[in-house]
Design a protein around this motif. Structure first.
Motif, short mmCIF file in Angstrom:
data_model
loop_
_atom_site.label_atom_id
_atom_site.label_comp_id
_atom_site.label_asym_id
_atom_site.label_seq_id
_atom_site.Cartn_x
_atom_site.Cartn_y
_atom_site.Cartn_z
N UNK A 160 -100.77 16.56 -22.35
CA UNK A 160 -99.45 16.32 -21.75
C UNK A 160 -98.43 17.32 -22.27
N UNK A 161 -98.52 17.64 -23.55
CA UNK A 161 -97.56 18.57 -24.15
C UNK A 161 -97.86 20.01 -23.73
N UNK A 162 -99.15 20.38 -23.71
CA UNK A 162 -99.52 21.77 -23.45
C UNK A 162 -99.41 22.13 -21.96
N UNK A 163 -99.85 21.21 -21.09
CA UNK A 163 -99.93 21.56 -19.67
C UNK A 163 -98.80 20.96 -18.83
N UNK A 164 -98.22 19.86 -19.32
CA UNK A 164 -97.11 19.27 -18.58
C UNK A 164 -95.77 19.55 -19.26
N UNK A 165 -95.83 20.13 -20.46
CA UNK A 165 -94.62 20.48 -21.22
C UNK A 165 -93.65 19.30 -21.30
N UNK A 166 -94.22 18.13 -21.60
CA UNK A 166 -93.42 16.89 -21.56
C UNK A 166 -93.40 16.24 -22.94
N UNK A 167 -92.60 16.82 -23.83
CA UNK A 167 -92.49 16.31 -25.19
C UNK A 167 -91.90 14.91 -25.22
N UNK A 168 -91.00 14.61 -24.28
CA UNK A 168 -90.37 13.30 -24.25
C UNK A 168 -91.36 12.17 -24.08
N UNK A 169 -92.32 12.33 -23.15
CA UNK A 169 -93.31 11.28 -22.91
C UNK A 169 -94.21 11.10 -24.13
N UNK A 170 -94.56 12.19 -24.80
CA UNK A 170 -95.39 12.10 -26.00
C UNK A 170 -94.64 11.36 -27.10
N UNK A 171 -93.34 11.62 -27.24
CA UNK A 171 -92.54 10.92 -28.24
C UNK A 171 -92.49 9.43 -27.95
N UNK A 172 -92.32 9.07 -26.68
CA UNK A 172 -92.27 7.65 -26.31
C UNK A 172 -93.58 6.96 -26.66
N UNK A 173 -94.71 7.57 -26.31
CA UNK A 173 -96.00 6.95 -26.61
C UNK A 173 -96.26 6.88 -28.10
#
Length: 379
Positions: A160-173
């Motif tokens: 999710x971080x590498x290919x979707x560039x979505x740090x926010x979702x990773x932080x939430x999970x």
């Protein structure tokens, strides 16, 4: 079985009506710029809202002892497969938008698998922690247990971080993982270690990307100027959207400019109907309108936590707690982001931001909570 918690239906319904109203009011500039109908966004919101509400009602009628795990596993497995597959899908199916693959496109519609994956993770952790997290463990034994979870989930978070560039979702999970472990019976020391590890990953993610680092410095520059004027942080990048968000909130004042009369939605805030919906609502309804939304969100989370507290099965308790915490985290993070107190993370405001994936996923989550509310002793 007793009846479902009808108050949750009412609160969610009111929030969705507010979301539909501002899906009509806020994106007027974008509709004009892209030559879209003035009803383009509101009709899509209503369409996804009807689908989500129907799923919520349907799930609420089911017997949790028979259907809860079946639905949970289905959501987890399907969303996990899609998260793994997305980097390898052709751009005709998973288009690259702003350098990231976050959506799967089917005809005129796009949906984000990560919104459903968050729900799948909550289910998986509630199911697994019920069976694995027991009392009377040493810190070493507990760390050995959770490292397996971190390795498995960490693989998905990397994708999710590498290919979707979505740090926010990773932080939430990551936060959901830490809070659910604590509620399941984990040690507070383990909780603090996980939080410290999350902070380290957050810093590493920023430092590993020149763009993220530049944006972080731009946020730090804006935040210190607003709240700590004696501290100077130089930045070559503008944090313009958040600056305009603050201007919109200030312009709204106490009573707002009136619904439909906002100015900053006219090209100044390009994401006013999604990431910055709270700023758009604040300009048009003022502090009074935002206060009503805060009360509704607090009431919703309180009712969900009450179901968690009164459920007899630990698995149901953890799942309901996870859903309530998900809503609370996203609402708080977005609110802090649009006011420059923390970096903006691109997280939707539950039920208010325009976005079909988020809306349907949240309605699904609420439907599952209502399903298990029939087994909770609410009276």
């Amino acid at each position: 079985m007793q009846k479902v918690d009808s108050l949750i239906f009412i609160i969610v319904g009111i929030l969705m009506l507010i979301g539909a109203l501002f899906s009509y009011s806020l994106p007027v500039y974008l509709e004009h710029a892209k030559h879209l109908s003035e009803y383009h966004f509101v009709m899509r919101y209503i369409g996804f809202g009807i689908l989500g509400f129907a799923i919520m009602v349907w799930f609420a009628k089911l017997d949790p002892d028979k259907w809860f795990e079946r639905i949970g596993w289905s959501i987890l497995i399907i969303s996990a497969i899609l998260v793994i597959a997305m980097p390898f899908l052709p751009e005709s199916i998973a288009p690259v938008i702003n350098g990231a693959k976050r959506w799967i496109k089917i005809g005129p519609f796009k949906f984000a698998p990560v919104e459903f994956f968050k729900l799948g993770v909550i289910f998986f952790l509630s199911w697994s922690f019920t069976r694995q997290v027991k009392g009377h463990r040493t810190l070493k034994e507990e760390f050995q247990l959770i490292i397996r979870y971190i390795i498995i989930l960490g693989g998905f978070w990397y994708l999710i971080l590498a290919y979707q560039s979505d740090l926010g979702q990773v932080m939430v999970m990551g936060l959901l993982f830490a809070f659910l472990l604590l509620i399941a019976g984990g040690k507070f020391k383990t909780f603090t270690i996980i939080l410290a590890g999350g902070i380290f990953v957050f810093i590493a993610a920023i430092l590993s990307s020149g763009y993220r680092y530049a944006r972080f410095k731009a946020w730090l520059h804006l935040m210190t100027n607003n709240f700590f004027p004696d501290i100077t942080v130089e930045s070559s990048m503008s944090y313009g959207q958040v600056e305009q968000s603050l201007n919109a909130i200030y312009h709204g004042g106490i009573i707002g400019q009136g619904i439909g009369n906002g100015i900053f939605k006219l090209g100044f805030l390009s994401d006013v109907h999604t990431d910055f919906v709270l700023a758009g609502i604040a300009e048009e309804t003022g502090i009074i309108g935002i206060s009503v939304i805060v009360i509704l969100m607090l009431a919703l989370v309180y009712r969900i936590y009450k179901i968690a507290n009164r459920s007899e099965k630990k698995e149901y308790q953890l799942f309901a707690f996870g859903v309530g915490t998900l809503i609370m985290i996203q609402f708080i993070f977005n609110g802090l982001g649009v006011t420059s107190l923390i970096p903006i993370k691109g997280l939707t405001v539950p039920f208010l931001s325009y976005g079909g994936s988020s809306l349907v996923a949240l309605c699904t989550a609420i439907g599952m909570v209502l399903m298990i509310s029939k087994k909770a002793k609410l009276n």
